[in-house]
Design a protein around this motif. Structure first.
Motif, short mmCIF file in Angstrom:
data_model
loop_
_atom_site.label_atom_id
_atom_site.label_comp_id
_atom_site.label_asym_id
_atom_site.label_seq_id
_atom_site.Cartn_x
_atom_site.Cartn_y
_atom_site.Cartn_z
N SER A 20 0.78 -1.25 0.06
CA SER A 20 -0.02 0.01 -0.04
C SER A 20 0.84 1.20 0.09
CB SER A 20 -0.68 -0.01 1.30
OG SER A 20 -1.80 0.88 1.09
N THR A 21 0.48 2.27 -0.71
CA THR A 21 1.22 3.62 -1.00
C THR A 21 0.54 4.69 0.02
OG1 THR A 21 2.01 2.76 -3.05
CG2 THR A 21 2.13 4.84 -2.67
N VAL A 34 -1.74 10.99 11.35
CA VAL A 34 -2.73 10.41 10.69
C VAL A 34 -2.04 9.80 9.34
CG1 VAL A 34 -4.95 10.12 9.44
CG2 VAL A 34 -4.82 10.94 11.96
N ILE A 35 -2.00 8.67 9.16
CA ILE A 35 -1.50 8.13 7.78
C ILE A 35 -2.58 7.51 6.70
CG2 ILE A 35 0.59 6.86 6.56
CD1 ILE A 35 1.43 8.80 8.95
N ARG A 36 -2.75 8.06 5.77
CA ARG A 36 -3.70 7.48 4.83
C ARG A 36 -2.77 6.96 3.73
NH1 ARG A 36 -6.52 12.50 6.04
NH2 ARG A 36 -8.13 12.02 7.58
N LEU A 37 -3.45 5.53 3.08
CA LEU A 37 -2.61 4.72 2.05
C LEU A 37 -3.77 4.28 1.25
CD1 LEU A 37 -1.53 3.81 5.32
CD2 LEU A 37 0.28 3.12 3.49
N ILE A 38 -3.25 4.06 -0.04
CA ILE A 38 -4.20 3.04 -1.25
C ILE A 38 -3.28 2.16 -1.63
CG2 ILE A 38 -5.62 3.34 -3.07
CD1 ILE A 38 -6.16 6.08 -2.51
N GLY A 39 -3.82 1.22 -1.93
CA GLY A 39 -3.07 -0.04 -2.51
C GLY A 39 -4.05 -1.36 -2.55
N GLU A 40 -3.29 -2.57 -2.49
CA GLU A 40 -4.06 -3.68 -2.63
C GLU A 40 -5.04 -3.89 -1.51
OE1 GLU A 40 -1.11 -6.92 -4.52
OE2 GLU A 40 -0.19 -6.03 -2.68
#
Length: 260
Positions: A20-21, A34-40
């Motif tokens: 996830s990136t 707060v860390i937000r990610l998008i990926g598999e």
């Protein structure tokens, strides 16, 4: 999805790892981001924790609880607070950058609400809010929801880092009541530049705040003998809260608890 050769699951099988990136790194306090990610897509359930590996500390793994329920479009959100002496948490808070690739694996835990069960009491200290929020948003997808009370605690009003989000959530969900609790009604007398940069007009009014120790305030409401009770926070907070709940008459079998 890849396979992590250093991790073996049940039966000796290699454990899956998803990538996830990072698409957002929001520093809200000097010790919190707060860390937000998008990926598999990661197949966890709301309330579980997952194992994360970050590029700043490639040899270390840390368990974090997603603050969003599972999303087919691969969205993830984590609330991370610096643990004193914790290299990994401190690095995540201070050094995470957009574009970083995280490795996510090993969903674990059974910290969950039964949607068809009785009323819910959630008790969150600090970033123990994350799995509570994931479950609230997951409940919102259901046809019916049990009445839910979320007690969220902090040392001072400034420590309630998600006051704006919780205020909006309570306004949107008629079955949710949010109860903010602070040890002190006054903020520390030193400036937190990250707090100043992230301040918004939405949040808890001074009259909304209950003053006192979170465990004492919650247990003062009496025995939760016909409720689902969930507790999440630091080990000290969790231990003290569970003890006070049991002392005030809440059956231990009604309580689920997790460390954050």
């Amino acid at each position: 999805m890849t396979i992590d050769p250093s991790a073996l699951g049940n039966g000796g099988h290699q454990a899956p790892v998803w990538t996830s990136t990072v698409v957002g790194h929001h520093r809200l306090r000097h010790d919190l981001a707060v860390i937000r990610l998008i990926g598999e897509f990661v197949p966890f359930t709301a309330g579980q924790s997952v194992e994360v590996q970050v590029p700043q500390q490639p040899g270390m793994r840390r368990r974090l609880s997603p603050a969003l329920p599972p999303s087919l479009d691969g969205k993830l959100e984590f609330h991370v607070r610096t643990v004193p002496g914790g290299w990994c948490s401190g690095s995540i808070v201070a050094d995470t950058r957009t574009g970083d690739e995280w490795r996510i694996g090993a969903p674990r835990g059974s910290f969950a609400i039964e949607p068809s069960g009785p009323e819910v009491v959630m008790i969150a200290g600090g970033t123990g809010l994350a799995p509570m929020r994931a479950q609230i948003l997951d409940l919102a997808r259901k046809p019916e929801q049990p009445r839910t009370y979320l007690f969220v605690g902090g040392r001072s009003p400034r420590d309630l880092y998600a006051a704006d989000m919780l205020t909006l959530l309570a306004d949107e969900l008629p079955w949710l009541t949010v109860v903010p609790v602070v040890d002190s009604t006054s903020d520390p007398n030193w400036a937190d530049e990250w707090y100043e940069h992230s301040r918004v007009d939405i949040g808890f009014a001074e009259d909304d705040l209950l003053h006192g120790n979170l465990a004492d305030v919650v247990s003062s409401h009496g025995a939760f003998d016909s409720h689902q009770v969930l507790v999440c926070g630091s080990p000290a907070m969790v231990g003290a809260t569970v003890d006070r709940l049991v002392e005030s008459g809440t059956p231990l079998r009604n309580i689920q608890y997790e460390g954050a």
